[in-house]
Design a protein around this motif. Structure first.
Motif, PDB file in Angstrom:
ATOM      1  N   GLN A  35       3.842   1.464  -1.146  1.00  0.00           N
ATOM      2  CA  GLN A  35       4.636   1.466  -2.367  1.00  0.00           C
ATOM      3  C   GLN A  35       3.523   2.118  -3.510  1.00  0.00           C
ATOM      4  OE1 GLN A  35       6.637  -2.268  -3.390  1.00  0.00           O
ATOM      5  NE2 GLN A  35       8.267  -1.365  -2.340  1.00  0.00           N
ATOM      6  N   ASN A  36       2.443   1.893  -3.370  1.00  0.00           N
ATOM      7  CA  ASN A  36       1.596   2.450  -4.421  1.00  0.00           C
ATOM      8  C   ASN A  36       0.952   4.025  -4.077  1.00  0.00           C
ATOM      9  OD1 ASN A  36       0.337   0.704  -6.402  1.00  0.00           O
ATOM     10  ND2 ASN A  36       0.447  -0.794  -4.708  1.00  0.00           N
ATOM     11  N   GLY A  37       1.661   4.223  -2.996  1.00  0.00           N
ATOM     12  CA  GLY A  37       1.287   5.761  -2.492  1.00  0.00           C
ATOM     13  C   GLY A  37      -0.171   5.785  -1.975  1.00  0.00           C
ATOM     14  N   TRP A  38      -0.843   4.561  -1.567  1.00  0.00           N
ATOM     15  CA  TRP A  38      -2.002   4.619  -0.875  1.00  0.00           C
ATOM     16  C   TRP A  38      -2.204   4.669   0.612  1.00  0.00           C
ATOM     17  CZ3 TRP A  38      -3.366  -0.557  -3.750  1.00  0.00           C
ATOM     18  CH2 TRP A  38      -3.574  -0.449  -5.164  1.00  0.00           C
ATOM     19  N   LEU A  39      -0.843   4.500   1.327  1.00  0.00           N
ATOM     20  CA  LEU A  39      -0.817   4.767   2.914  1.00  0.00           C
ATOM     21  C   LEU A  39       0.399   5.558   2.934  1.00  0.00           C
ATOM     22  CD1 LEU A  39      -1.576   1.279   4.599  1.00  0.00           C
ATOM     23  CD2 LEU A  39      -3.007   3.434   4.692  1.00  0.00           C
ATOM     24  N   ASP A  40       0.315   6.375   4.138  1.00  0.00           N
ATOM     25  CA  ASP A  40       1.650   6.931   4.709  1.00  0.00           C
ATOM     26  C   ASP A  40       2.646   5.970   5.198  1.00  0.00           C
ATOM     27  OD1 ASP A  40       3.630   8.233   6.295  1.00  0.00           O
ATOM     28  OD2 ASP A  40       2.614   9.966   5.985  1.00  0.00           O
ATOM     29  N   GLU A  41       3.609   5.504   4.754  1.00  0.00           N
ATOM     30  CA  GLU A  41       4.200   4.293   5.322  1.00  0.00           C
ATOM     31  C   GLU A  41       4.661   4.444   6.992  1.00  0.00           C
ATOM     32  OE1 GLU A  41       7.712   2.738   3.302  1.00  0.00           O
ATOM     33  OE2 GLU A  41       7.852   0.969   4.540  1.00  0.00           O
ATOM     34  N   ALA A  70       0.800  -1.133  -0.037  1.00  0.00           N
ATOM     35  CA  ALA A  70       0.068  -0.040   0.007  1.00  0.00           C
ATOM     36  C   ALA A  70       0.844   1.096   0.030  1.00  0.00           C
ATOM     37  CB  ALA A  70      -1.000   0.011   1.159  1.00  0.00           C
ATOM     38  N   SER A  89       1.474   4.502   9.237  1.00  0.00           N
ATOM     39  CA  SER A  89       0.703   3.517   9.303  1.00  0.00           C
ATOM     40  C   SER A  89       1.464   2.303   9.797  1.00  0.00           C
ATOM     41  CB  SER A  89       0.121   3.120   7.843  1.00  0.00           C
ATOM     42  OG  SER A  89       1.304   2.900   6.948  1.00  0.00           O
TER      43      SER A  89
END
Ligand code: PBG
Length: 330
Positions: A290-296, A288, A299
């Motif tokens: 790497q896809n820019g869907w979550l702030d690593e 997620a 999260s």
């Protein structure tokens, strides 16, 4: 003008500034709570693991380097998982107690370089089994309990002889904690601890780990020994048994989908409780991010805090070093 509400309690007052929030904070996570799982292999260099971006299979040199880095980041404990070529795998898993095998070698290297590093080793047959199971398989496909426990005892003593500080049986055979305790004591290893995988579920979230070690079961599944994800009372029964058999610490695995089990176990035992944020939990967060869907960063730290809040004293996590560095940055 808005009329002032007649509220005696305004919970937001305890959230009004960073300092006030820190006074009200109930839980925290720090590098002292982490155990860092590391994959090792007997070849050269680092081999990337495709379903676990950021994790590699490490040669012994890179293992020593990675453990040193972990210590620098404030993480004092690692747990080792070996990837072996097929020619080392047999139905009896004999390589698991070879004193010159990969794991004993790795333990000796680590302890020679970093005597204070806590070295934890996994006890189970899957990396050594030509059947890809944690136990010995009968000709009709059953996983044999008592026969397996005998081998696990040899594996545990072999790892302790090499200098392991904590032995961690992950196989879920019945009676193995007591048998390993006795075998360790008989071999003079009364100070070697047992961190028992007490409530280890038959989970889909181990997929990337099995890719990393090429250790997927060659037939069937692990449901006759790992626990049914539907159950929580059964976890407490396992806690009672492992405690009575001499476990020093208890583990729940996976962590994220089983936070209620962590809480129940925490309330049921006085022993330290560990939880394993497994490979699939790592892979989900990574993918997620790497896809820019979550702030690593946010999260991952939230996932670790959640595991601590549920009641885990320590967390096994592939994010250990990264999280420790984020925490140090503040
Ligand atoms: C093997 C073992 C497994 C894990 C730790 N030890 C896999 C399995 O039981 O199939 C999984 C760890 C992870 O997924 O990160 N005894």
């Amino acid at each position: 003008m808005v009329e002032i509400m007649d509220l005696l309690e305004r919970p937001r007052r305890n959230r009004k500034s960073p300092w006030v929030r820190s006074m009200a904070r109930e839980n925290y996570v720090g590098p002292e709570h982490f155990i860092y799982p590391l994959f090792i292999h007997g070849g050269e260099g680092r081999q990337p693991i495709s379903s676990m971006p950021g994790c590699d299979r490490l040669c012994l040199e890179s293992l020593v380097e990675e453990a040193g880095g972990a210590l620098d980041d404030g993480i004092g404990a690692v747990v080792l998982f070996p990837a072996l070529p097929d020619e080392f795998k047999t139905s009896g898993g004999e390589e698991s107690f070879n004193p010159d095998g990969l794991v004993p070698d790795a333990i000796r290297r680590l302890k020679a370089q970093y005597p204070d590093l806590t070295v934890i080793t996994d006890v189970a047959l899957d990396p050594y089994s030509s059947d890809g199971h944690d136990g010995i398989v009968s000709s009709d496909g059953r996983i044999l309990n008592d026969e397996t426990v005998e081998v696990l005892c040899k594996q545990a003593v072999c790892q302790a002889d090499a200098g392991a500080d904590i032995i961690s049986p992950s196989d879920m055979m019945d009676g193995r904690v007591g048998a390993i305790r006795e075998a360790l004591d008989d071999a003079g290893h009364t100070d070697v601890s047992i961190l028992a995988y007490t409530a280890k579920y038959a989970s889909a979230f181990y997929g990337p780990f099995r890719d990393a070690l090429d250790s997927a079961p060659r037939f069937g599944d692990k449901k006759t020994y790992q626990m049914d994800p539907a159950n929580v009372r059964e976890a407490l029964r396992e806690v009672d048994l492992d405690e009575a058999e001499g476990a020093d610490m208890i583990m729940v695995k996976p962590a994220g989908p089983f936070l209620d089990v962590i809480r129940a176990v925490r309330e049921h035992t006085a022993l330290p409780v560990a939880a394993y944020q497994v490979s699939g939990e790592y892979a989900m967060l990574k993918a997620a991010a790497q896809n820019g869907w979550l702030d690593e960063r946010k999260s991952v730290l939230e996932s670790l805090l959640g595991i601590r809040r549920a009641g885990a004293d320590v967390v096994l996590t592939y994010f250990a070093r990264q999280a420790a560095r984020w925490l140090a940055e503040g």
